[in-house]
Scaffold this motif. Structure first.
Motif, PDB file in Angstrom:
ATOM      1  N   LEU A 182      40.879  32.454  37.267  1.00 14.71           N
ATOM      2  CA  LEU A 182      39.692  33.722  37.637  1.00 14.71           C
ATOM      3  C   LEU A 182      39.593  33.733  38.782  1.00 14.71           C
ATOM      4  CD1 LEU A 182      38.181  35.569  36.206  1.00 14.71           C
ATOM      5  CD2 LEU A 182      35.888  33.687  36.485  1.00 14.71           C
ATOM      6  N   ASN A 183      38.672  33.034  39.596  1.00 18.84           N
ATOM      7  CA  ASN A 183      38.881  32.729  40.862  1.00 18.84           C
ATOM      8  C   ASN A 183      40.770  33.509  41.432  1.00 18.84           C
ATOM      9  OD1 ASN A 183      37.344  30.966  40.576  1.00 18.84           O
ATOM     10  ND2 ASN A 183      36.637  31.425  42.799  1.00 18.84           N
ATOM     11  N   ASP A 184      42.026  33.086  41.394  1.00 21.54           N
ATOM     12  CA  ASP A 184      43.190  33.649  41.825  1.00 21.54           C
ATOM     13  C   ASP A 184      43.106  35.582  41.694  1.00 21.54           C
ATOM     14  OD1 ASP A 184      44.079  31.012  43.023  1.00 21.54           O
ATOM     15  OD2 ASP A 184      45.268  30.509  41.052  1.00 21.54           O
ATOM     16  N   ILE A 185      43.111  35.456  40.290  1.00 22.21           N
ATOM     17  CA  ILE A 185      43.141  37.116  39.656  1.00 22.21           C
ATOM     18  C   ILE A 185      41.923  37.737  40.391  1.00 22.21           C
ATOM     19  CG2 ILE A 185      42.507  38.100  37.684  1.00 22.21           C
ATOM     20  CD1 ILE A 185      43.264  36.335  35.972  1.00 22.21           C
ATOM     21  N   VAL A 186      41.071  37.492  41.019  1.00 24.00           N
ATOM     22  CA  VAL A 186      39.827  38.482  41.603  1.00 24.00           C
ATOM     23  C   VAL A 186      40.570  38.334  43.230  1.00 24.00           C
ATOM     24  CG1 VAL A 186      37.473  38.487  42.734  1.00 24.00           C
ATOM     25  CG2 VAL A 186      37.959  37.742  39.855  1.00 24.00           C
ATOM     26  N   MET A 187      41.062  37.278  43.382  1.00 20.50           N
ATOM     27  CA  MET A 187      41.532  37.044  45.120  1.00 20.50           C
ATOM     28  C   MET A 187      42.804  38.158  45.347  1.00 20.50           C
ATOM     29  SD  MET A 187      41.916  33.280  46.800  1.00 20.50           S
ATOM     30  CE  MET A 187      43.249  32.907  45.755  1.00 20.50           C
ATOM     31  N   ASN A 188      43.585  37.601  44.687  1.00 21.47           N
ATOM     32  CA  ASN A 188      44.673  38.473  44.317  1.00 21.47           C
ATOM     33  C   ASN A 188      44.438  40.192  44.279  1.00 21.47           C
ATOM     34  OD1 ASN A 188      46.820  36.425  45.386  1.00 21.47           O
ATOM     35  ND2 ASN A 188      46.288  35.763  43.461  1.00 21.47           N
ATOM     36  N   PHE A 189      43.805  40.500  43.184  1.00 14.51           N
ATOM     37  CA  PHE A 189      43.346  41.531  42.984  1.00 14.51           C
ATOM     38  C   PHE A 189      42.849  41.804  43.958  1.00 14.51           C
ATOM     39  CE2 PHE A 189      40.594  44.836  41.263  1.00 14.51           C
ATOM     40  CZ  PHE A 189      41.873  46.190  40.701  1.00 14.51           C
ATOM     41  N   SER A 190      41.580  41.271  45.179  1.00 16.43           N
ATOM     42  CA  SER A 190      41.010  42.213  45.752  1.00 16.43           C
ATOM     43  C   SER A 190      41.568  42.275  47.106  1.00 16.43           C
ATOM     44  CB  SER A 190      39.263  41.227  45.922  1.00 16.43           C
ATOM     45  OG  SER A 190      40.217  40.354  46.385  1.00 16.43           O
ATOM     46  N   LEU A 191      42.881  41.635  47.238  1.00 11.84           N
ATOM     47  CA  LEU A 191      43.687  41.614  48.315  1.00 11.84           C
ATOM     48  C   LEU A 191      44.863  42.927  48.357  1.00 11.84           C
ATOM     49  CD1 LEU A 191      44.699  40.222  50.767  1.00 11.84           C
ATOM     50  CD2 LEU A 191      46.163  38.929  48.768  1.00 11.84           C
ATOM     51  N   VAL A 192      45.056  43.035  47.063  1.00 10.86           N
ATOM     52  CA  VAL A 192      46.314  44.167  46.728  1.00 10.86           C
ATOM     53  C   VAL A 192      44.936  45.671  47.098  1.00 10.86           C
ATOM     54  CG1 VAL A 192      47.947  45.124  45.231  1.00 10.86           C
ATOM     55  CG2 VAL A 192      47.872  42.534  45.342  1.00 10.86           C
ATOM     56  N   LEU A 193      44.349  45.530  46.312  1.00  7.63           N
ATOM     57  CA  LEU A 193      42.761  46.361  46.627  1.00  7.63           C
ATOM     58  C   LEU A 193      43.236  47.435  48.011  1.00  7.63           C
ATOM     59  CD1 LEU A 193      42.484  49.198  44.633  1.00  7.63           C
ATOM     60  CD2 LEU A 193      40.303  47.765  44.922  1.00  7.63           C
ATOM     61  N   LEU A 194      42.698  46.203  48.338  1.00  6.86           N
ATOM     62  CA  LEU A 194      42.133  45.852  49.846  1.00  6.86           C
ATOM     63  C   LEU A 194      42.935  46.443  51.384  1.00  6.86           C
ATOM     64  CD1 LEU A 194      38.346  43.998  49.231  1.00  6.86           C
ATOM     65  CD2 LEU A 194      38.619  46.573  49.119  1.00  6.86           C
TER      66      LEU A 194
END
Length: 309
Positions: free
Chosen positions: A194-206
């Motif tokens: 879950l942490n990896d998903i949130v981290m990577n998604f926010s990285l790509v988005l931001l």
């Protein structure tokens, strides 16, 4: 997983760049020098923009904010590393690690967002010069900076809360010179999907949204400059955004280089060394880029330092 291992650790160990005792004085001197240059250079930019009335414009308002963020950006990581080298210690408390990670995320995202805002400012100045003062009014400039702060704080808070839910085992060594989010998450005892998903998604988005805004702004800027008939007019238009374009290129190229090098080499130590480029070198070079390529800033700095204009 053994129940006894699922505990919250009291501290982490920052391994840094090298465990060789003979290299520690060299690393200490190098990073202390870069930190002092970064703080002094960005502080001079802030003082110059405040003291010179000619620089009380949206462009320099955003620049002074960027300089302030760069001072804070480097101050979240380098001082702790210098203290550890001087004390011959690698330890950082659990609370200190989470705090460092939080503020690092705040200021790296602020850098990202402010560069996008500055690109929009240059887009309005070159593509809509007659409406520039109307569009880029003090209220809008303040709201843009406030929005950058809110988004950065919320993102850092989300990531920090996600890390707080994790439990860590005996392996508490971080192969970095600061508490980098990805490195800390990888130390978790249990599944951190879950942490990896949130981290990577926010990285790509931001990362992609501000970069897309910058690329769009400069595509319009290039089109407007090409439409200018005189060579002098083209040079003048391009010179107003040359410094910002240099800083953008430096920030994104070094940041991209970090992730590409870590992906290719799969070495955490290699990633730590590469990350110096965007965490230390880029904030240090920004004041030089703006002062060397901008006559208004050079004039303000000379006046501030008591030199002849």
């Amino acid at each position: 997983m053994e129940p006894g291992n699922n505990t919250r650790v009291s501290e982490f160990l920052l391994l840094g760049f090298s465990e060789d005792p003979e290299l520690q004085p060299l690393i200490f001197g190098l990073f202390l020098s870069m930190y002092l240059v970064t703080v002094l250079g960005n502080l001079l930019i802030i003082l110059a923009t405040i003291s010179d009335s000619h620089l009380h414009t949206p462009m320099y308002f955003f620049l002074s904010n960027l300089s302030f963020v760069d001072i804070c950006f480097t101050s979240t990581t380098i001082p702790k590393m210098l203290v550890n080298i001087q004390a011959q210690s690698k330890a950082i408390t659990y609370t200190g690690c989470i705090t460092q990670m939080y503020f690092f995320l705040v200021f790296v995202e602020l850098d990202n967002f402010l560069l996008a805002v500055m690109a929009y400012d240059r887009f309005v100045a070159i593509c809509h010069p007659l409406h520039y003062t109307t569009i880029m009014n003090p209220r809008l400039c303040g709201l843009l900076v406030l929005a950058c702060w809110i988004l950065s704080v919320l993102h850092a808070l989300l990531q920090s809360l996600m890390v707080l839910r994790l439990s860590f085992c005996r392996d508490i060594e971080i192969p970095h010179f600061f508490c980098e989010l990805n490195q800390v998450v990888q130390l978790a005892c249990f599944d951190n999907l879950l942490n990896d998903i949130v981290m990577n998604f926010s990285l790509v988005l931001l990362a992609t949204c501000p970069l897309a805004g910058i690329l769009y702004s400069y595509s319009k800027i290039v089109s407007s400059i090409r439409a200018i008939s005189s060579a002098q007019g083209k040079y003048k238009a391009f010179s107003t955004c040359a410094s910002h374009l240099s800083v953008v290129s430096l920030f994104y190229c070094t940041g991209l280089g970090v992730y590409l090098s870590s992906a290719v080499s799969h070495s955490s130590r290699s990633s730590a060394t590469a990350s110096v480029m965007y965490t230390v070198v880029t904030p240090m070079l920004n004041p030089f880029i703006y002062s060397l390529k901008n006559k208004d800033v050079k004039r303000a700095l000379l006046r501030l330092l008591g030199g002849k204009v």
